[in-house]
Design a protein around this motif. Sequence first.
Motif, PDB file in Angstrom:
ATOM      1  N   ALA A 329       0.840  -1.211   0.000  1.00 28.15           N
ATOM      2  CA  ALA A 329       0.000   0.000   0.000  1.00 28.15           C
ATOM      3  C   ALA A 329       0.869   1.254   0.000  1.00 28.15           C
ATOM      4  O   ALA A 329       0.840   2.069   0.925  1.00 28.15           O
ATOM      5  N   ALA A 330       1.633   1.423  -1.091  1.00 30.89           N
ATOM      6  CA  ALA A 330       2.540   2.566  -1.204  1.00 30.89           C
ATOM      7  C   ALA A 330       1.823   3.746  -1.858  1.00 30.89           C
ATOM      8  O   ALA A 330       0.983   3.555  -2.745  1.00 30.89           O
ATOM      9  N   PRO A 331       2.150   4.977  -1.452  1.00 25.22           N
ATOM     10  CA  PRO A 331       1.519   6.160  -2.066  1.00 25.22           C
ATOM     11  C   PRO A 331       1.712   6.222  -3.580  1.00 25.22           C
ATOM     12  O   PRO A 331       0.833   6.695  -4.296  1.00 25.22           O
ATOM     13  N   LEU A 332       2.856   5.760  -4.060  1.00 20.60           N
ATOM     14  CA  LEU A 332       3.127   5.797  -5.504  1.00 20.60           C
ATOM     15  C   LEU A 332       2.068   5.029  -6.279  1.00 20.60           C
ATOM     16  O   LEU A 332       1.609   5.467  -7.345  1.00 20.60           O
ATOM     17  N   TYR A 333       1.672   3.876  -5.739  1.00 17.30           N
ATOM     18  CA  TYR A 333       0.686   3.053  -6.431  1.00 17.30           C
ATOM     19  C   TYR A 333      -0.706   3.673  -6.330  1.00 17.30           C
ATOM     20  O   TYR A 333      -1.506   3.596  -7.269  1.00 17.30           O
ATOM     21  N   GLN A 334      -0.993   4.302  -5.196  1.00 16.89           N
ATOM     22  CA  GLN A 334      -2.264   4.997  -5.030  1.00 16.89           C
ATOM     23  C   GLN A 334      -2.340   6.201  -5.977  1.00 16.89           C
ATOM     24  O   GLN A 334      -3.416   6.513  -6.509  1.00 16.89           O
ATOM     25  N   HIS A 335      -1.215   6.821  -6.206  1.00 17.99           N
ATOM     26  CA  HIS A 335      -1.159   7.955  -7.139  1.00 17.99           C
ATOM     27  C   HIS A 335      -1.532   7.505  -8.551  1.00 17.99           C
ATOM     28  O   HIS A 335      -2.295   8.178  -9.261  1.00 17.99           O
ATOM     29  N   LEU A 336      -0.988   6.356  -8.979  1.00 18.24           N
ATOM     30  CA  LEU A 336      -1.340   5.830 -10.301  1.00 18.24           C
ATOM     31  C   LEU A 336      -2.830   5.509 -10.364  1.00 18.24           C
ATOM     32  O   LEU A 336      -3.475   5.787 -11.392  1.00 18.24           O
ATOM     33  N   GLN A 337      -3.384   4.953  -9.293  1.00 14.87           N
ATOM     34  CA  GLN A 337      -4.827   4.690  -9.263  1.00 14.87           C
ATOM     35  C   GLN A 337      -5.608   5.980  -9.515  1.00 14.87           C
ATOM     36  O   GLN A 337      -6.557   6.000 -10.315  1.00 14.87           O
ATOM     37  N   ALA A 338      -5.225   7.047  -8.844  1.00 10.78           N
ATOM     38  CA  ALA A 338      -5.932   8.322  -8.978  1.00 10.78           C
ATOM     39  C   ALA A 338      -5.815   8.874 -10.398  1.00 10.78           C
ATOM     40  O   ALA A 338      -6.781   9.420 -10.949  1.00 10.78           O
ATOM     41  N   GLN A 339      -4.631   8.739 -10.998  1.00  9.33           N
ATOM     42  CA  GLN A 339      -4.446   9.217 -12.366  1.00  9.33           C
ATOM     43  C   GLN A 339      -5.353   8.477 -13.344  1.00  9.33           C
ATOM     44  O   GLN A 339      -5.949   9.075 -14.255  1.00  9.33           O
ATOM     45  N   ILE A 340      -5.464   7.174 -13.146  1.00 13.10           N
ATOM     46  CA  ILE A 340      -6.311   6.371 -14.040  1.00 13.10           C
ATOM     47  C   ILE A 340      -7.783   6.713 -13.818  1.00 13.10           C
ATOM     48  O   ILE A 340      -8.570   6.834 -14.780  1.00 13.10           O
ATOM     49  N   ILE A 341      -8.152   6.873 -12.566  1.00 15.20           N
ATOM     50  CA  ILE A 341      -9.548   7.230 -12.245  1.00 15.20           C
ATOM     51  C   ILE A 341      -9.900   8.592 -12.852  1.00 15.20           C
ATOM     52  O   ILE A 341     -11.010   8.784 -13.369  1.00 15.20           O
TER      53      ILE A 341
END
Length: 553
Positions: A329-341
Amino acid sequence: MKKKILFISNFLILTFTSSLFAQPSAVKNVAKSVFSLTTFRADGSILASSHGVFVGGEGEAVSDLKPFLGAATAVVVDAMGNKMNVTRMLGLNDIYDVARFRVDGKTTPAAVANVASTNGQDAWLITYGLKSPEIVATKVKSVEKFMDKYNYYIFGMNAPDHTTGCPYVNMYGQVIGLLQMSTTSFDTHACDVAFIRSLSVTGFSLNDPSFQQIGIPLALPSNEDQARLMLMMSSQSKDSLKYTATINDFIEMFPSSTDGYNHRALIEAAAQQWNNADETMKTCIKKANAKDEAHYNYGKMMYNYAVNGLHWSLDDALNEANAAYKENAAPLYQHLQAQIIYAKGDFQQSLNIFEQLSKDKSFSTPELLYEQAQCKRKLNAPNEEILALLDSAINTTDTLRFVETAPYFLTRAQVYDEMGKYRDAVFDYTRYEYLVQGRVNASFYYIREQAEVNGKLYQQALSDIARAIILAPQEPTYYAEMANLQLRVKKPEDAIKTAQRCTEIAPEYADGYLLLGLAQIQTQKKTEGLANLQKAKDMGSEQAQPLIDKYSK
């Protein structure tokens, strides 16, 4: 007199023969390790030839460097006549003109001396020959130390022709150096083979001017960090063959690292080899230790292509981003999720994630502020809120990375434009142009010209619309805009020329005739002008009839 000459000749022959008989058998065995070297240009023509000696059983070899400079490929032929390709450069030194490399075959290595020869000691030069290599006896004339531990030998002999790169050995059959011809005397020199064997590559070797002259790929450093650095630097190279070789070597040496697979997949995707890219990343996920990183790289690649409508879907990308986040659960991966969303159109959800990430001081970046501003624009938030975020994004960017603020200035210019702050908009458009080093298209100049006109910066506007025309000479809109602007600044003669060009490239474009008619009327050519206004009306221009009514009186 003849008897005396004959006696001397016989004495020399006997002396030379006795030295050959006296040579240890170990000296003769070194001949098995000597090879010929031939290098070739990119067009296949021969560049140079030399010799060298194998110092390892898996293809490790040493020779002089000069034949490799400018070479695209190279081959060696060993003492048994076997031909082998040079596959990788292992190291070089242009000061001492020596190189270390690898060939694609099993080789018979010579032993390397670990004790220096001294002045006056016996030595033998082993030349290359498929049937009967020549072995020439000599003595060490002098030895010079360099780098505190290596030796540079000088031999008082005139070496046979075409023996550059051949090895000198001691009485134990150990190689002490490679022959180099002197440019100032009849002596020959030899650089310590122990030094040549010590040559290696680092991540920065790609920047070495000598390596850049050689088309044969560099071997990958054994240290993973240095290998990763070379992989990254190789990706910036224009030599795709070397880059591919580096990728292949990296994957072979570090199969559990994600880096090699990621670089390979990016090349395959760029070539639209979609199935290969998928297979590479699936292999990465299977073999890599860092599963989260593998999923992230796969998802990032998918996202970059999906937003441009190529191959993958945004849902595919989001699945991989989710898988990465599930692993870690790294912020980097959450950031990519947000970009895709965001790309999927859910601006509120992506804004929520971007705002949450901004609260994490270890991850908060100017980019996150910019992304929040973009979300708010889509959600029709007040312009003041959007500007505040863009200001913060610009002000918090490190000066060393200020070029990254280019999209921030562009977006802020658009917001200023929408707010009617045209001169502020022009200023930000100009800063954007500077930051991207002038790499903008005709549309950019047209947009900035519109802001300049609204800001009454007419001279700048004329310059920008002219640039747009230069970049897109077949776009009639730009000619019509220039003609309209020329009329505004009281240059009707120029407007006529511009409008005429507009009608030439777009005979069915009504605005071209409309502006041509107006310009002609302003230069006292009322009849021609009204005729062109009528033509514009016939083509569907709603502006034409009021103008016809006005100027027909």
